[in-house]
Write an enzyme that holds these catalytic residues in place. Structure first.
Site, PDB file in Angstrom:
ATOM      1  N   ARG A   1      11.309  -2.878  11.248  1.00  0.00           N
ATOM      2  CA  ARG A   1      10.261  -2.335  12.120  1.00  0.00           C
ATOM      3  C   ARG A   1       9.950  -3.321  13.237  1.00  0.00           C
ATOM      4  NH1 ARG A   1       5.421  -0.104   8.334  1.00  0.00           N
ATOM      5  NH2 ARG A   1       4.183  -1.380   9.749  1.00  0.00           N
TER       6      ARG A   1
ATOM      7  N   LYS B   1       0.836  -1.206   0.000  1.00  0.00           N
ATOM      8  CA  LYS B   1       0.000   0.000   0.000  1.00  0.00           C
ATOM      9  C   LYS B   1       0.877   1.266   0.000  1.00  0.00           C
ATOM     10  CE  LYS B   1      -1.992  -1.077   3.933  1.00  0.00           C
ATOM     11  NZ  LYS B   1      -1.289  -2.343   4.206  1.00  0.00           N
TER      12      LYS B   1
ATOM     13  N   ARG C   1      12.250  -5.492   4.296  1.00  0.00           N
ATOM     14  CA  ARG C   1      11.972  -4.054   4.465  1.00  0.00           C
ATOM     15  C   ARG C   1      12.849  -3.472   5.577  1.00  0.00           C
ATOM     16  NH1 ARG C   1       5.978  -1.855   5.347  1.00  0.00           N
ATOM     17  NH2 ARG C   1       6.038  -3.150   7.223  1.00  0.00           N
TER      18      ARG C   1
ATOM     19  N   ARG D   1      -9.568   1.191   8.683  1.00  0.00           N
ATOM     20  CA  ARG D   1      -9.068  -0.150   8.944  1.00  0.00           C
ATOM     21  C   ARG D   1     -10.060  -0.975   9.738  1.00  0.00           C
ATOM     22  NH1 ARG D   1      -3.294   0.354   8.586  1.00  0.00           N
ATOM     23  NH2 ARG D   1      -2.243  -1.524   9.267  1.00  0.00           N
TER      24      ARG D   1
ATOM     25  N   ARG E   1      -0.736  -9.329  12.991  1.00  0.00           N
ATOM     26  CA  ARG E   1      -1.289  -8.276  12.120  1.00  0.00           C
ATOM     27  C   ARG E   1      -2.179  -8.879  11.031  1.00  0.00           C
ATOM     28  NH1 ARG E   1       4.054  -5.765  10.351  1.00  0.00           N
ATOM     29  NH2 ARG E   1       2.856  -4.406   8.995  1.00  0.00           N
TER      30      ARG E   1
HETATM   31  P1  AP5 Z   1       4.895  -1.549   1.740  1.00  0.00           P
HETATM   32  O1  AP5 Z   1       4.569  -0.705   0.568  1.00  0.00           O
HETATM   33  O2  AP5 Z   1       5.668  -0.949   2.858  1.00  0.00           O
HETATM   34  O3  AP5 Z   1       3.565  -2.289   2.252  1.00  0.00           O
HETATM   35  P2  AP5 Z   1       2.373  -1.760   3.150  1.00  0.00           P
HETATM   36  O4  AP5 Z   1       1.152  -2.441   2.656  1.00  0.00           O
HETATM   37  O5  AP5 Z   1       2.370  -0.267   3.192  1.00  0.00           O
HETATM   38  O6  AP5 Z   1       2.851  -2.388   4.512  1.00  0.00           O
HETATM   39  P3  AP5 Z   1       2.714  -1.928   6.019  1.00  0.00           P
HETATM   40  O7  AP5 Z   1       3.375  -3.005   6.821  1.00  0.00           O
HETATM   41  O8  AP5 Z   1       3.222  -0.534   6.203  1.00  0.00           O
HETATM   42  O9  AP5 Z   1       1.194  -1.965   6.182  1.00  0.00           O
HETATM   43  P4  AP5 Z   1       0.415  -2.080   7.475  1.00  0.00           P
HETATM   44  O10 AP5 Z   1      -0.954  -1.779   6.990  1.00  0.00           O
HETATM   45  O11 AP5 Z   1       0.549  -3.338   8.232  1.00  0.00           O
HETATM   46  O12 AP5 Z   1       1.142  -1.040   8.419  1.00  0.00           O
HETATM   47  P5  AP5 Z   1       0.861   0.481   8.785  1.00  0.00           P
HETATM   48  O13 AP5 Z   1       2.141   1.180   8.743  1.00  0.00           O
HETATM   49  O14 AP5 Z   1      -0.296   1.028   8.035  1.00  0.00           O
HETATM   50  O15 AP5 Z   1       5.669  -2.844   1.194  1.00  0.00           O
HETATM   51  C1  AP5 Z   1       6.204  -3.778   2.104  1.00  0.00           C
HETATM   52  C2  AP5 Z   1       7.608  -4.197   1.610  1.00  0.00           C
HETATM   53  O16 AP5 Z   1       7.454  -4.850   0.346  1.00  0.00           O
HETATM   54  C3  AP5 Z   1       8.538  -2.999   1.355  1.00  0.00           C
HETATM   55  O17 AP5 Z   1       9.852  -3.364   1.692  1.00  0.00           O
HETATM   56  C4  AP5 Z   1       8.425  -2.762  -0.153  1.00  0.00           C
HETATM   57  O18 AP5 Z   1       9.592  -2.179  -0.693  1.00  0.00           O
HETATM   58  C5  AP5 Z   1       8.179  -4.176  -0.665  1.00  0.00           C
HETATM   59  N1  AP5 Z   1       7.375  -4.213  -1.872  1.00  0.00           N
HETATM   60  C6  AP5 Z   1       6.259  -3.467  -2.143  1.00  0.00           C
HETATM   61  N2  AP5 Z   1       5.766  -3.797  -3.350  1.00  0.00           N
HETATM   62  C7  AP5 Z   1       6.564  -4.795  -3.838  1.00  0.00           C
HETATM   63  C8  AP5 Z   1       6.577  -5.561  -5.038  1.00  0.00           C
HETATM   64  N3  AP5 Z   1       5.642  -5.390  -5.978  1.00  0.00           N
HETATM   65  N4  AP5 Z   1       7.526  -6.503  -5.187  1.00  0.00           N
HETATM   66  C9  AP5 Z   1       8.482  -6.707  -4.231  1.00  0.00           C
HETATM   67  N5  AP5 Z   1       8.537  -6.002  -3.074  1.00  0.00           N
HETATM   68  C10 AP5 Z   1       7.588  -5.062  -2.882  1.00  0.00           C
HETATM   69  O19 AP5 Z   1       0.353   0.312  10.305  1.00  0.00           O
HETATM   70  C11 AP5 Z   1       1.236  -0.098  11.325  1.00  0.00           C
HETATM   71  C12 AP5 Z   1       0.490  -0.138  12.644  1.00  0.00           C
HETATM   72  O20 AP5 Z   1      -0.011   1.180  12.959  1.00  0.00           O
HETATM   73  C13 AP5 Z   1      -0.753  -1.033  12.676  1.00  0.00           C
HETATM   74  O21 AP5 Z   1      -0.444  -2.369  12.956  1.00  0.00           O
HETATM   75  C14 AP5 Z   1      -1.568  -0.367  13.800  1.00  0.00           C
HETATM   76  O22 AP5 Z   1      -1.045  -0.692  15.065  1.00  0.00           O
HETATM   77  C15 AP5 Z   1      -1.299   1.105  13.554  1.00  0.00           C
HETATM   78  N6  AP5 Z   1      -2.279   1.689  12.626  1.00  0.00           N
HETATM   79  C16 AP5 Z   1      -2.029   2.222  11.408  1.00  0.00           C
HETATM   80  N7  AP5 Z   1      -3.159   2.668  10.841  1.00  0.00           N
HETATM   81  C17 AP5 Z   1      -4.156   2.403  11.722  1.00  0.00           C
HETATM   82  C18 AP5 Z   1      -5.550   2.594  11.685  1.00  0.00           C
HETATM   83  N8  AP5 Z   1      -6.154   3.171  10.628  1.00  0.00           N
HETATM   84  N9  AP5 Z   1      -6.274   2.192  12.752  1.00  0.00           N
HETATM   85  C19 AP5 Z   1      -5.689   1.639  13.827  1.00  0.00           C
HETATM   86  N10 AP5 Z   1      -4.368   1.405  13.917  1.00  0.00           N
HETATM   87  C20 AP5 Z   1      -3.599   1.794  12.869  1.00  0.00           C
END
Ligand code: AP5
Length: 220
Positions: free
Chosen positions: A161, A13, A127, A88, A172
């Site tokens: 992370r 994402k 990552r 979410r 997660r």
């Molecule tokens: P990346 O693009 O970083 O993936 P992502 O989907 O953004 O992953 P996240 O782990 O950041 O998502 P998440 O939803 O779990 O975490 P968030 O930060 O929102 O890609 C991942 C890796 O793959 C990277 O290394 C990238 O380079 C690689 N990659 C990407 N595309 C690729 C491809 N095509 N081929 C190969 N490699 C590729 O949330 C973290 C925490 O915050 C949550 O657990 C929660 O505690 C809190 N939080 C955040 N938002 C909320 C909310 N709305 N409500 C409540 N709690 C929240």
């Protein structure tokens, strides 16, 4: 364009949101990044959020909704935005509908990205994030120019992370299935939901997303 990106942890994402933001000239609003920024700055909100995040749990809806409303009222979001990692939960989806009504704007599209869990685990293991500025790298597809040094700010602490440890990633995934997946049913009747395959290269997935974007986004 007002767009939501939904998908399991690590599906890509953030990677796609950053590309779309550049391409469309609108901000990426990533609740995970915003929360990590609060944690780095040791704000009250960051201190509250950190324990949830490290355990792979969601931060409470009221905290998130208040944070997002403030962000969407900022000037740069007036012409559109990409919501990455928000909403979410169904209550966050309902809360977003209320916020958009208050702002007198509507959504254009909700893109749900999916990919199999094994591929996600491989991606997340590679990552690394800058402990100082939060810039994201991938040791396989997008390493920093100099190993161990952040291209963006020069810091030398590129870390896995806390919530990218295998046991927390599993938690997660469970949280995604239980609390986020039901949002697809919530948005399905709107006719705005488009599903996009998240396997392939970053460029291929970007093209898949571009192919489903509406030609003419809503004006209001
Ligand atoms: P990346 O693009 O970083 O993936 P992502 O989907 O953004 O992953 P996240 O782990 O950041 O998502 P998440 O939803 O779990 O975490 P968030 O930060 O929102 O890609 C991942 C890796 O793959 C990277 O290394 C990238 O380079 C690689 N990659 C990407 N595309 C690729 C491809 N095509 N081929 C190969 N490699 C590729 O949330 C973290 C925490 O915050 C949550 O657990 C929660 O505690 C809190 N939080 C955040 N938002 C909320 C909310 N709305 N409500 C409540 N709690 C929240």
């Amino acid at each position: 364009m007002r767009l939501i990106l939904i998908g399991p942890p690590g599906v890509g994402k953030g990677t796609q949101a950053r590309r779309l933001a550049e391409h469309l000239g609108i901000p990426q609003v990533a609740t995970g990044d915003m929360l990590r920024d609060h944690v780095r700055k040791k704000t009250k909100l960051g201190q509250k959020a950190q324990s949830y995040m490290n355990k792979g749990q969601l931060v409470p809806d009221d905290v998130i909704l208040a944070m997002v409303e403030v962000r969407l009222r900022e000037k740069d979001a007036a012409g559109g935005f990409i919501l990455d990692g928000f909403p979410r939960t169904v209550p966050q989806g309902v809360g977003l509908t209320v916020i958009l009504e208050r702002l007198d704007v509507t959504l254009d599209i909700i893109v749900a990205i999916s990919v199999n869990q094994d591929m996600i685990l491989t991606r997340l293991a590679a990552r690394r994030s800058c402990a100082r500025c939060g810039a994201v790298y991938n040791l396989v597809i997008n390493p920093p120019k100099t190993i161990g040094v952040c291209d963006a700010c020069g810091a030398t602490e590129l870390i896995l992370r806390e919530d990218d440890r295998p046991e927390t990633i599993r938690k997660r995934f469970d949280v995604y299935q239980e609390q986020t997946f039901p949002l697809l049913a919530y948005y399905s009747p709107t006719g705005l939901l488009k599903e996009v395959a998240g396997d392939g290269t970053v460029d291929e997935i970007f093209q898949n997303i571009q192919a489903v974007l509406p030609d003419k986004p809503n004006r209001s």
